[in-house]
Design an enzyme around this catalytic site. Structure first.
Site, PDB file in Angstrom:
ATOM      1  N   GLU A  44      41.823  26.631  43.575  1.00 54.01           N
ATOM      2  CA  GLU A  44      41.501  26.542  45.007  1.00 54.01           C
ATOM      3  C   GLU A  44      39.999  26.604  45.182  1.00 54.01           C
ATOM      4  O   GLU A  44      39.272  27.010  44.275  1.00 54.01           O
ATOM      5  CB  GLU A  44      42.097  27.745  45.758  1.00 54.01           C
ATOM      6  CG  GLU A  44      43.583  27.760  45.794  1.00 54.01           C
ATOM      7  CD  GLU A  44      44.113  29.054  46.414  1.00 54.01           C
ATOM      8  OE1 GLU A  44      43.302  29.938  46.794  1.00 54.01           O
ATOM      9  OE2 GLU A  44      45.340  29.179  46.508  1.00 54.01           O
ATOM     10  N   LYS A  52      36.671  28.369  46.681  1.00 55.39           N
ATOM     11  CA  LYS A  52      36.285  29.728  47.075  1.00 55.39           C
ATOM     12  C   LYS A  52      35.433  29.607  48.327  1.00 55.39           C
ATOM     13  O   LYS A  52      34.245  29.302  48.267  1.00 55.39           O
ATOM     14  CB  LYS A  52      35.517  30.425  45.958  1.00 55.39           C
ATOM     15  CG  LYS A  52      35.287  31.890  46.264  1.00 55.39           C
ATOM     16  CD  LYS A  52      34.787  32.630  45.049  1.00 55.39           C
ATOM     17  CE  LYS A  52      34.759  34.132  45.264  1.00 55.39           C
ATOM     18  NZ  LYS A  52      34.033  34.569  46.428  1.00 55.39           N
ATOM     19  N   ASP A  70      33.209  30.368  51.448  1.00 57.80           N
ATOM     20  CA  ASP A  70      32.131  31.348  51.544  1.00 57.80           C
ATOM     21  C   ASP A  70      32.061  31.902  52.954  1.00 57.80           C
ATOM     22  O   ASP A  70      31.356  31.394  53.826  1.00 57.80           O
ATOM     23  CB  ASP A  70      30.804  30.662  51.167  1.00 57.80           C
ATOM     24  CG  ASP A  70      29.777  31.677  50.725  1.00 57.80           C
ATOM     25  OD1 ASP A  70      30.129  32.863  50.616  1.00 57.80           O
ATOM     26  OD2 ASP A  70      28.623  31.288  50.497  1.00 57.80           O
ATOM     27  N   TYR A  76      44.493  31.754  52.033  1.00 62.49           N
ATOM     28  CA  TYR A  76      44.608  31.670  50.575  1.00 62.49           C
ATOM     29  C   TYR A  76      45.638  32.626  49.984  1.00 62.49           C
ATOM     30  O   TYR A  76      45.774  32.724  48.771  1.00 62.49           O
ATOM     31  CB  TYR A  76      43.253  31.848  49.894  1.00 62.49           C
ATOM     32  CG  TYR A  76      42.526  33.132  50.216  1.00 62.49           C
ATOM     33  CD1 TYR A  76      43.020  34.358  49.817  1.00 62.49           C
ATOM     34  CD2 TYR A  76      41.321  33.098  50.923  1.00 62.49           C
ATOM     35  CE1 TYR A  76      42.350  35.524  50.106  1.00 62.49           C
ATOM     36  CE2 TYR A  76      40.641  34.258  51.218  1.00 62.49           C
ATOM     37  CZ  TYR A  76      41.156  35.474  50.811  1.00 62.49           C
ATOM     38  OH  TYR A  76      40.493  36.615  51.110  1.00 62.49           O
ATOM     39  N   LYS A 117      31.991  30.894  39.813  1.00 61.90           N
ATOM     40  CA  LYS A 117      31.002  30.695  40.876  1.00 61.90           C
ATOM     41  C   LYS A 117      29.947  29.672  40.459  1.00 61.90           C
ATOM     42  O   LYS A 117      29.492  29.669  39.313  1.00 61.90           O
ATOM     43  CB  LYS A 117      30.326  32.019  41.203  1.00 61.90           C
ATOM     44  CG  LYS A 117      31.327  33.053  41.743  1.00 61.90           C
ATOM     45  CD  LYS A 117      30.932  33.551  43.088  1.00 61.90           C
ATOM     46  CE  LYS A 117      30.527  34.986  43.032  1.00 61.90           C
ATOM     47  NZ  LYS A 117      29.935  35.476  44.236  1.00 61.90           N
ATOM     48  N   CYS A 174      -4.824  31.585  66.114  1.00 57.51           N
ATOM     49  CA  CYS A 174      -3.763  30.632  66.413  1.00 57.51           C
ATOM     50  C   CYS A 174      -4.206  29.225  65.985  1.00 57.51           C
ATOM     51  O   CYS A 174      -5.303  28.786  66.347  1.00 57.51           O
ATOM     52  CB  CYS A 174      -3.462  30.657  67.908  1.00 57.51           C
ATOM     53  SG  CYS A 174      -2.272  29.392  68.377  1.00 57.51           S
ATOM     54  N   CYS A 202      -4.671  27.114  69.419  1.00 58.37           N
ATOM     55  CA  CYS A 202      -5.653  27.402  70.473  1.00 58.37           C
ATOM     56  C   CYS A 202      -6.749  28.364  70.012  1.00 58.37           C
ATOM     57  O   CYS A 202      -7.586  28.784  70.815  1.00 58.37           O
ATOM     58  CB  CYS A 202      -4.947  27.945  71.718  1.00 58.37           C
ATOM     59  SG  CYS A 202      -4.309  29.612  71.480  1.00 58.37           S
ATOM     60  N   CYS A 213       0.704  34.733  69.051  1.00 55.57           N
ATOM     61  CA  CYS A 213      -0.490  34.271  69.753  1.00 55.57           C
ATOM     62  C   CYS A 213      -0.366  34.785  71.188  1.00 55.57           C
ATOM     63  O   CYS A 213       0.587  34.431  71.884  1.00 55.57           O
ATOM     64  CB  CYS A 213      -0.564  32.748  69.729  1.00 55.57           C
ATOM     65  SG  CYS A 213      -1.774  32.142  70.933  1.00 55.57           S
ATOM     66  N   CYS A 254      -2.030  28.248  75.510  1.00 54.83           N
ATOM     67  CA  CYS A 254      -1.722  27.707  74.185  1.00 54.83           C
ATOM     68  C   CYS A 254      -0.693  26.565  74.333  1.00 54.83           C
ATOM     69  O   CYS A 254       0.421  26.797  74.792  1.00 54.83           O
ATOM     70  CB  CYS A 254      -1.181  28.844  73.323  1.00 54.83           C
ATOM     71  SG  CYS A 254      -0.754  28.358  71.658  1.00 54.83           S
TER      72      CYS A 254
HETATM   73  S1  IVH Z   1      42.175  35.366  46.472  1.00 55.82           S
HETATM   74  C1  IVH Z   1      43.701  39.491  45.100  1.00 55.82           C
HETATM   75  N1  IVH Z   1      41.372  32.960  47.073  1.00 55.82           N
HETATM   76  O1  IVH Z   1      36.701  35.880  47.654  1.00 55.82           O
HETATM   77  C2  IVH Z   1      42.918  38.235  45.236  1.00 55.82           C
HETATM   78  N2  IVH Z   1      39.927  34.756  47.592  1.00 55.82           N
HETATM   79  O2  IVH Z   1      35.999  38.290  45.660  1.00 55.82           O
HETATM   80  C3  IVH Z   1      42.445  38.025  46.584  1.00 55.82           C
HETATM   81  N3  IVH Z   1      37.856  34.101  48.706  1.00 55.82           N
HETATM   82  O3  IVH Z   1      37.396  38.798  49.366  1.00 55.82           O
HETATM   83  C4  IVH Z   1      41.494  36.942  46.786  1.00 55.82           C
HETATM   84  N4  IVH Z   1      38.253  31.944  48.777  1.00 55.82           N
HETATM   85  O4  IVH Z   1      37.394  36.743  50.737  1.00 55.82           O
HETATM   86  C5  IVH Z   1      41.066  34.268  47.089  1.00 55.82           C
HETATM   87  N5  IVH Z   1      40.808  30.756  47.587  1.00 55.82           N
HETATM   88  C6  IVH Z   1      40.509  32.053  47.609  1.00 55.82           C
HETATM   89  C7  IVH Z   1      39.308  32.547  48.158  1.00 55.82           C
HETATM   90  C8  IVH Z   1      39.051  33.909  48.123  1.00 55.82           C
HETATM   91  C9  IVH Z   1      37.412  32.891  49.104  1.00 55.82           C
HETATM   92  C10 IVH Z   1      37.122  35.377  48.888  1.00 55.82           C
HETATM   93  C11 IVH Z   1      37.940  36.472  49.498  1.00 55.82           C
HETATM   94  C12 IVH Z   1      37.784  37.685  48.649  1.00 55.82           C
HETATM   95  C13 IVH Z   1      36.699  37.274  47.701  1.00 55.82           C
HETATM   96  C14 IVH Z   1      37.067  37.804  46.330  1.00 55.82           C
END
Ligand code: IVH
Length: 671
Positions: free
Chosen positions: A112, A114, A116, A223, A314, A408, A411, A426, A432
């Site tokens: 999946e 991740k 942010d 998720y 990551k 500035c 001016c 300023c 200005c």
């Molecule tokens: S699973 C027990 N899936 O990443 C496992 N987390 O460090 C629970 N996050 O706090 C997490 N995308 O906020 C999972 N596809 C994804 C995610 C995800 C983002 C975040 C989540 C969690 C942090 C884990």
């Protein structure tokens, strides 16, 4: 030797604790994720090798995060764990090999994105959303139900064949388009820009006023699905199932989720997104790989902080090395000076980077920037690239340190810097040019006077021709003056003059916003207009009275008082009044507003027959009451509708908060 190790452990602990505090409490991360994870790993290894020095409160021993006091604290039924993460493909392979050894046979994985943003747990009972809680420290979080309800992709009621009770775990994030829009709006009103979508999502979800949250356009992606019954045998099916209940799931997205049989499949997904992530409409900081089958997950189990059956890979923030050409300085409408690094153009994360913000003098000093330095530029969570360091090996011996300007650039006025403030200003606000233009641009902007037929370029022209210096000068412009300008045809002159005439009907709260008192944004202007009803009453208010108004703090109060102490501002107000602008609430606005609910706070819960929740909220505000999102001992009334969540009801009963119906509330206003 051992003294060195101890010192190292202590230094790492202190740095990580500070980073945790910045990230979780202040929502302002100063350390990159990569640095944080590397430091954490180093500390973990040292603690393992030298257990005698391990501290029970070490950052390695907790999931992270302090809890702020504003919202109800709620314990999670199932702890919200974090994920083990890695930046190395070798480690990812090792993880996969370990899994296949522990659990015999072929393991199926789900890859999946991740996302942010910030984690959220959302609970449903009988198909109704009743509670949403942030991750907090993993064991307990803050109840932000009212705010989460405003996220359009989170269903308030489920559809299809859903189980009676369930919890959804997902990530709340800022889509990039919504984030850019918010920053454009802030720029228009002269407010500081938000730095990155993740921190802004985290700050937004903890805001007190859920209507502001609603206006920002957050999104949420699921998720994880937690149901009591053994409804599904694997993670992938649960995600598909939740999709049929009306949840936003990654299933419909292009390669947002994928089942893989082996490490090749995982790597293909990782490599695809490492490249493709820059084309997504939201930010991701990696991918998450999970063992699909629940039985195998159970076999693999958990460590104290994270499941063994999942790992996140990551992405490194993309970085580049380039040369500093010069530092230039921008002057905002409030006179704030922002230094900008002009760089030798370099390709970074798919775009050519030519400039990076340096924020303020402290930042330049911290980097120790010299003329012609080679600098590392990073584009991680930040929209605007930032300089993360200097390559000292490339510095010429005679390079001079960058000296912050004293005058500035526009001016030449001597700059000021208040004690404790990072920004230089300023002070020449009347003379200005960028300040003059900026103030007029703000005055005419859509959320302020919204003057048809007049845009920023015309303002530039009129200012440069010396035809306007202040907003009030706009109302003295004549047909003859304008038609004499090259750019203006008859039609555009008529439009502009009609636009100016129409702006005389703009309501008081917008005029109050338009005049540009520092820190008086759109929401604050509305609050002040409602409270004081006229500019004269506002002008007569002293500091104590101002801070007594809901949500007006010291900083805003001081700024308002300062504004009315300035002779130029007073003259400008006189001229705007003479032009015919509205400096008090209209009869109609006054009729619909009373003080009947002064001092009372209300929680609205459930669904109502005759009014929408927004209508009820407006009625409360218009009559001097206060809307709050969660019940506490201080809540005066709970307006109770159909299908109110059982936990809220229980809480109201426990705290003996008075409950009234929609009709009783309406009677209260009429009485
Ligand atoms: S699973 C027990 N899936 O990443 C496992 N987390 O460090 C629970 N996050 O706090 C997490 N995308 O906020 C999972 N596809 C994804 C995610 C995800 C983002 C975040 C989540 C969690 C942090 C884990």
């Amino acid at each position: 030797m051992s003294q060195d190790i101890l010192q190292k452990i202590q230094n790492l602990t202190a740095a990580l604790q500070q980073a945790n505090y910045d990230y979780y409490v202040l929502s302002d991360s100063k350390m990159s994720d990569y640095d944080f994870d590397m430091k954490l790993k180093e500390l973990q290894q040292l603690e393992e090798s030298y257990p005698q020095y391990a501290d029970e409160n070490s950052p390695t021993k907790r999931v992270g995060g302090d809890i702020t006091k504003k919202f109800n604290t709620v314990k999670h039924d199932i702890p919200m764990l974090s994920l083990a993460n890695t930046y190395s493909k070798e480690e990812l392979e090792e993880w996969e090999v370990r899994n296949s050894k522990l659990s015999e046979g072929n393991i199926e994985y789900v890859c999946e994105l991740k996302y942010d943003g910030v984690a959220i747990g959302i609970k449903y009972k009988n198909g109704n959303l009743y509670q949403a809680v942030t991750r907090g420290d993993g064991t307990q979080g803050e109840e932000v139900t009212a705010n989460v309800r405003t996220i359009k992709t989170v269903p308030l009621k489920l559809q299809g064949d859903y189980p009676n009770e369930l919890e959804i775990r997902g990530e709340i994030f800022f889509p990039l388009e919504a984030f850019d829009k918010l920053n454009r709006e802030r720029e228009e009103i002269g407010e500081d820009q938000f730095k990155n979508p993740r921190n802004t999502a985290s700050g937004t979800i903890k805001m007190q006023d859920s209507s502001v949250v609603a206006s920002r356009g957050l999104d949420c992606m699921l998720y994880g699905v937690y149901v009591n019954e053994k409804l599904f045998s694997n993670h992938y099916d649960s995600v598909v199932g939740a999709g049929t209940w009306g949840m936003k799931t990654p299933v419909s997205g292009k390669r947002f989720i994928e089942k893989c049989k082996d490490i090749e499949g995982i790597m293909d997904f990782v490599n695809y997104w490492d490249e493709e992530r820059k084309n997504l409409p939201f930010e991701i900081d990696g991918v998450v790989i999970k063992v699909n089958d629940y039985n195998v997950q159970e076999e693999l189990g958990f460590t104290a902080k994270s499941p063994r059956w999942a790992i996140s890979y990551k992405f490194k923030a993309e970085a580049a090395l380039t040369q500093l050409i010069e530092v230039t300085y921008q002057v905002g409408r409030t006179g704030a000076i922002t230094p900008v690094a002009n760089l030798d153009p370099v390709l970074l994360a798919g775009t050519t980077v030519k400039r990076a913000s340096l924020h303020n003098a402290d930042q330049i000093e911290k980097l120790g920037l010299h003329d012609g330095d080679w600098v590392h530029v990073e584009k991680g969570g930040e929209i605007i690239p930032k300089i993360t360091g200097v390559d000292l090996s490339k510095r010429k011996n005679d390079a001079r340190e960058i000296e912050y300007i004293q005058h500035c650039p526009e001016c030449q006025t001597l700059l000021t810097r208040e004690e404790g403030e990072a920004q230089h200003y300023c002070p020449n606000d009347v003379g200005c040019p960028p300040q003059i233009k900026g103030r007029i641009d703000h005055f005419i902007s859509r959320k302020a006077m919204d003057i048809d037929g007049l845009g920023s370029e015309t303002v530039d022209l009129l200012v440069s021709k010396g035809m306007i210096r202040r907003s009030s000068d706009l109302y003295d412009l004549t047909y003859d003056q304008l038609i004499a300008l090259d750019r203006f045809a008859e039609k555009s002159v008529e439009n502009l003059l009609a636009g100016l005439e129409a702006s005389k009907q703009v309501p008081f709260e917008k005029v109050l916003f338009a005049i540009g008192i520092r820190f008086v944004g759109e929401t604050v202007a509305k609050k002040l207009a409602k409270h004081y009803k006229s500019i004269d009453a506002l002008q007569n208010a002293n500091f104590e009275e101002l801070v007594g108004v809901d949500e007006i703090g010291d900083r805003i109060a001081e700024s308002i008082i300062g504004y009315f102490e300035n002779e130029d501002n007073l003259n400008e107000l006189i001229r705007l009044k003479e032009a015919g602008l509205k400096f008090e609430l209209s009869e109609e606005q006054l009729l619909n507003t009373t003080d009947k609910l002064q001092g009372l706070s209300f929680v609205i819960s459930g669904v109502f027959e005759n009014h929408s929740r927004d209508e009820l909220k407006k009625m409360i505000e218009d009559n001097g009451g206060k809307n709050v999102s969660s019940i506490s001992k201080k809540t005066s009334y709970l307006i109770r509708g159909e299908n109110m969540g059982p936990s809220k009801l229980a809480k109201a009963e426990k705290l003996e908060v008075k409950m009234i119906s929609e009709n009783e509330f309406v009677e209260m206003l009429q009485g």
